[in-house]
Design an enzyme around this catalytic site. Structure first.
Site, mmCIF file in Angstrom:
data_model
loop_
_atom_site.group_PDB
_atom_site.id
_atom_site.type_symbol
_atom_site.label_atom_id
_atom_site.label_comp_id
_atom_site.label_asym_id
_atom_site.label_seq_id
_atom_site.Cartn_x
_atom_site.Cartn_y
_atom_site.Cartn_z
ATOM 1 C CB CYS A 1 -10.987 -9.265 -6.775
ATOM 2 S SG CYS A 1 -9.683 -8.544 -7.782
ATOM 3 N N GLY A 2 -11.212 -10.614 -9.686
ATOM 4 C CA GLY A 2 -10.586 -11.547 -10.607
ATOM 5 C C GLY A 2 -9.280 -12.109 -10.071
#
Length: 163
Positions: A35-36
């Protein structure tokens, strides 16, 4: 009702009652490895290092409900967290945080601390729930909230009911 009434399988699959953490300030986070926001593991570990001896615990719950950003097995997740971020706080088995199959802990947390505009669901990975020593949900933080921004609230809860 409190978080202490729930249990969850740890990253090795062993059922653990959350009452094991009774009297501690908890931060419950749904996590993901792809995930970012994954680099937040570093900030979470820094919080854990700073406050764990004062009665603070972080509980990480991997979740693959958001664009399959946690596709690995529990062993792969544990290895990733340790290798890349030195994660030493407790990690649990992969769960769902929304829908009919949501883990009961997250159903409780999202009901007690709704998101923006009263929405009960978790919108994304790294949503954070801060829990007071009595097991009651205290505050919810958005996924983009930097873990460092939680320090004042953590310190406040640690001072309250200091054991």
């Amino acid at each position: 009702m409190s978080v202490y009434e729930f249990q969850a399988a740890d990253i090795k699959g062993v059922q653990q009652p959350l009452s094991d953490y009774e009297g501690k300030v908890l931060l419950v986070v749904n996590t993901a490895s792809k995930c970012g926001f994954t680099p937040q593991y570093k900030g979470l570990q820094e919080l854990y290092d700073r406050y764990s001896e004062k009665g603070f615990e972080i509980l990480g719950f991997p979740c693959d409900q958001f664009m399959n950003q946690e596709p690995g097995t529990e062993d792969e997740i544990a290895a990733f967290c340790e290798r890349n971020y030195g994660v030493a706080f407790p990690m649990f088995s992969k769960i769902k945080v929304n829908g009919k199959e949501a883990h009961p802990l997250f159903s409780y947390l999202t009901t007690e601390l709704p998101g923006m505009l009263g929405s009960e669901g978790v919108k994304w990975n790294f949503t954070k729930f801060l829990i007071a020593r009595d097991g009651k949900p205290f505050k919810r933080f958005a996924p983009n909230t930097n873990p460092k921004e939680l320090e004042k609230d953590i310190e406040q809860l640690l001072k309250q009911g200091n054991l």
